[in-house]
Design a protein around this motif. Structure first.
Motif, PDB file in Angstrom:
ATOM      1  N   TYR A 139       8.384   6.829  -4.132  1.00 57.03           N
ATOM      2  CA  TYR A 139       9.230   5.822  -4.782  1.00 57.03           C
ATOM      3  C   TYR A 139      10.146   5.138  -3.773  1.00 57.03           C
ATOM      4  N   PHE A 140      10.555   5.854  -2.749  1.00 54.79           N
ATOM      5  CA  PHE A 140      11.364   5.260  -1.682  1.00 54.79           C
ATOM      6  C   PHE A 140      10.604   4.109  -1.025  1.00 54.79           C
ATOM      7  N   TYR A 141       9.327   4.321  -0.772  1.00 51.36           N
ATOM      8  CA  TYR A 141       8.515   3.295  -0.112  1.00 51.36           C
ATOM      9  C   TYR A 141       8.160   2.163  -1.071  1.00 51.36           C
ATOM     10  N   TYR A 142       7.991   2.487  -2.365  1.00 53.29           N
ATOM     11  CA  TYR A 142       7.770   1.432  -3.350  1.00 53.29           C
ATOM     12  C   TYR A 142       8.972   0.502  -3.412  1.00 53.29           C
ATOM     13  N   ASN A 143      10.163   1.066  -3.324  1.00 54.40           N
ATOM     14  CA  ASN A 143      11.377   0.245  -3.359  1.00 54.40           C
ATOM     15  C   ASN A 143      11.488  -0.648  -2.129  1.00 54.40           C
ATOM     16  N   LEU A 144      10.881  -0.233  -1.034  1.00 50.27           N
ATOM     17  CA  LEU A 144      10.865  -1.075   0.169  1.00 50.27           C
ATOM     18  C   LEU A 144       9.745  -2.104   0.137  1.00 50.27           C
ATOM     19  N   GLY A 145       8.903  -2.039  -0.882  1.00 50.96           N
ATOM     20  CA  GLY A 145       7.815  -2.996  -1.017  1.00 50.96           C
ATOM     21  C   GLY A 145       6.554  -2.578  -0.286  1.00 50.96           C
ATOM     22  N   ILE A 146       6.424  -1.293  -0.032  1.00 57.67           N
ATOM     23  CA  ILE A 146       5.253  -0.777   0.676  1.00 57.67           C
ATOM     24  C   ILE A 146       4.410   0.010  -0.319  1.00 57.67           C
ATOM     25  N   GLY A 147       3.153  -0.368  -0.448  1.00 55.10           N
ATOM     26  CA  GLY A 147       2.259   0.304  -1.378  1.00 55.10           C
ATOM     27  C   GLY A 147       1.691   1.592  -0.814  1.00 55.10           C
ATOM     28  N   ALA A 160      -1.460   2.491  -0.512  1.00 49.99           N
ATOM     29  CA  ALA A 160      -2.587   2.272   0.403  1.00 49.99           C
ATOM     30  C   ALA A 160      -2.096   1.895   1.797  1.00 49.99           C
ATOM     31  N   ALA A 161      -1.081   1.072   1.874  1.00 49.41           N
ATOM     32  CA  ALA A 161      -0.543   0.681   3.184  1.00 49.41           C
ATOM     33  C   ALA A 161       0.037   1.881   3.920  1.00 49.41           C
ATOM     34  N   ILE A 162       0.685   2.766   3.190  1.00 45.72           N
ATOM     35  CA  ILE A 162       1.254   3.965   3.819  1.00 45.72           C
ATOM     36  C   ILE A 162       0.154   4.853   4.362  1.00 45.72           C
ATOM     37  N   TRP A 163      -0.843   5.146   3.520  1.00 42.42           N
ATOM     38  CA  TRP A 163      -1.903   6.065   3.951  1.00 42.42           C
ATOM     39  C   TRP A 163      -2.701   5.482   5.114  1.00 42.42           C
ATOM     40  N   ILE A 164      -3.118   4.235   4.974  1.00 44.63           N
ATOM     41  CA  ILE A 164      -3.965   3.631   6.005  1.00 44.63           C
ATOM     42  C   ILE A 164      -3.229   3.541   7.334  1.00 44.63           C
ATOM     43  N   THR A 165      -1.985   3.099   7.309  1.00 39.71           N
ATOM     44  CA  THR A 165      -1.248   2.931   8.555  1.00 39.71           C
ATOM     45  C   THR A 165      -0.962   4.262   9.230  1.00 39.71           C
TER      46      THR A 165
END
Length: 125
Positions: free
Chosen positions: A82-90, A92-97
């Motif tokens: 949820y922290f990353y969702y609030n930053l606008g990061i999905g 899939a972007a987290i896992w792939i990167t």
């Protein structure tokens, strides 16, 4: 644009900190396995094909352990997303990167292993 990219990378590295120790240990294990297998092949005076013949099995070990790390993160770190969702990061972007960063370090270690073997251990060079 650069500020947004910087914030994205900062968030990705915060996420990567949650599992970099096991991922790095697996990378070191694979590096040591490839290095020792190649060195054994050189010492036994077998025809040397380089580290390429050993990358396949260790790549799949790395992939399987990354999958297990992913399952662990999905199960036990789901609330942190949820922290990353609030930053606008999905998701899939987290896992792939993060896994791209992990595989880049893996292949960088393999490349350095090949350079070390070619420079110091292969006879006749």
């Amino acid at each position: 644009m650069f500020r947004k990219l910087g914030n994205f990378l900062r968030a990705i590295f915060i996420f990567y900190r949650s599992f970099w120790i096991p991922a790095s240990l697996i990378t070191i294990f694979c590096w040591f396995g490839i290095f020792s297998a190649s060195l054994t092949q050189i010492k036994e005076h077998k025809e040397f094909y380089g580290i390429l013949m050993f990358i396949g099995p260790f790549f799949w070990i790395k992939t399987a352990t990354n999958f297990l790390i992913l399952l662990y993160l999905i199960k036990y770190k789901a609330n942190e997303l949820y922290f990353y969702y609030n930053l606008g990061i999905g998701k899939a972007a987290i896992w792939i990167t993060t896994f791209l960063i992990d595989y880049l370090t893996f292949f960088l270690a393999i490349f350095i292993t090949g350079l070390i073997l070619n420079q110091y251990f292969i006879p006749g060079k």
